[in-house]
Design a protein around this motif. Structure first.
Motif, mmCIF file in Angstrom:
data_model
loop_
_atom_site.group_PDB
_atom_site.id
_atom_site.type_symbol
_atom_site.label_atom_id
_atom_site.label_comp_id
_atom_site.label_asym_id
_atom_site.label_seq_id
_atom_site.Cartn_x
_atom_site.Cartn_y
_atom_site.Cartn_z
ATOM 1 N N UNK A 22 0.026 -2.314 5.743
ATOM 2 C CA UNK A 22 1.172 -3.051 6.281
ATOM 3 C C UNK A 22 1.832 -2.231 7.381
ATOM 4 N N UNK A 23 2.899 -2.807 7.930
ATOM 5 C CA UNK A 23 3.627 -2.111 9.009
ATOM 6 C C UNK A 23 4.601 -1.051 8.500
ATOM 7 N N UNK A 24 4.742 -0.943 7.205
ATOM 8 C CA UNK A 24 5.639 0.088 6.695
ATOM 9 C C UNK A 24 5.026 1.451 6.953
ATOM 10 N N UNK A 25 5.828 2.476 6.931
ATOM 11 C CA UNK A 25 5.367 3.811 7.277
ATOM 12 C C UNK A 25 4.449 4.410 6.239
ATOM 13 N N UNK A 26 3.918 5.578 6.587
ATOM 14 C CA UNK A 26 3.048 6.316 5.677
ATOM 15 C C UNK A 26 3.897 6.985 4.584
ATOM 16 N N UNK A 27 3.267 7.125 3.404
ATOM 17 C CA UNK A 27 3.902 7.808 2.279
ATOM 18 C C UNK A 27 2.988 8.928 1.806
ATOM 19 N N UNK A 28 3.534 10.141 1.718
ATOM 20 C CA UNK A 28 2.734 11.285 1.304
ATOM 21 C C UNK A 28 2.372 11.220 -0.174
#
Length: 263
Positions: free
Chosen positions: A26-32
């Motif tokens: 999706x367009x949401x950001x990356x999550x570590x």
């Protein structure tokens, strides 16, 4: 702006980890948290260099310095470097090889201070690039900047009061003269109509004027004619008398021309 021929080093961090990241759905950001943080794919050294407007993130071996991957950065923040949404120590960078192939990998720092220095080094470089571009535009088009219009508008007039200006200049240019003082003390003028008084010496004395003896002044008589002071008679050779004579002689008589009495 033309690129310079030398390469400068902006930042060096000896400990960095590389992670494989899943594709972003999706367009949401990356999550570590979605990465396998306990199993990094590679560990080594990170260097940030700059050549002209471009910055380069280089992943190198700690010992040999062999290049593992390189990420060219043309702007920051941008698609070449992105921060994750759940941590300040992890980033996603876009690496490229010499053949035009690209891939996104995750990098992470064990210390928050190293992550902060990585972020600030990129910010400072592209802030400098922006300033250089603005200076170049101003040098090419110096007339495009705002100009200060000091001319009179149509129908606008001003009024000058020259009379007051002349008065101020006259007052400032002609100060009132002060009488010169002698020895720091100012002498008072004589009273109006006054005459210099003449001192009359006692009988038998003379006045010294300018180092010479002056004749005594005369006293006016009742009839208006001046009457001179009586002159003293010449003294005898022996004004004290003969002390060898007896006291019964004529010692009580006054010597002529003297004001003394012998005893």
């Amino acid at each position: 702006m033309e690129e310079s021929g030398y390469e400068s080093v902006l930042c060096v961090k000896p400990d960095v980890h590389v992670y494989r990241i899943p594709p972003r759905a999706t367009n949401r950001g990356y999550r570590a948290a979605e990465w396998q943080l306990d199993q990094p794919s590679w560990s080594g050294r990170l260097r940030i260099t700059a050549k002209g407007q471009m910055a380069y993130i280089k992943l190198e071996d700690r010992t040999s310095g062999e290049l593992f991957a390189q990420a060219p950065v043309d702007q920051f923040p941008g698609t070449a470097v992105e921060s994750v949404t759940d941590s300040s120590r992890y980033f996603v960078i876009r690496i490229e090889d010499g053949n035009g192939r690209r891939a996104f990998i995750g990098i992470g720092f064990g210390d928050r201070g190293d992550a902060f220095d990585f972020n600030v080094a990129l910010q400072d470089h592209f802030k400098w690039v922006k300033q250089q571009c603005e200076f170049a535009k101003q040098a090419q088009n110096p007339d495009q900047g705002p100009k200060l219009d000091l001319g009179f508008k149509e129908g606008q007039t001003i009024k000058l009061n020259i009379a007051n200006m002349k008065k101020k200049e006259g007052a400032a240019g002609n100060p009132r003269a002060r009488p010169a003082s002698t020895g720091g003390l100012s002498l008072l003028p004589p009273p109006p109509g006054g005459k210099t008084s003449t001192l009359i010496p006692p009988p038998g004395e003379q006045l010294a004027v300018g180092g010479s003896l002056a004749q005594p002044a005369v006293a006016p008589s009742s009839g208006g004619a001046p009457v001179p002071w009586p002159q003293p008679k010449p003294a005898t050779a022996d004004i004290w008398g003969d002390f060898t004579k007896s006291t019964g002689s004529t010692s009580s008589q006054t010597q002529p021309g003297t004001g003394w009495v012998q005893f």
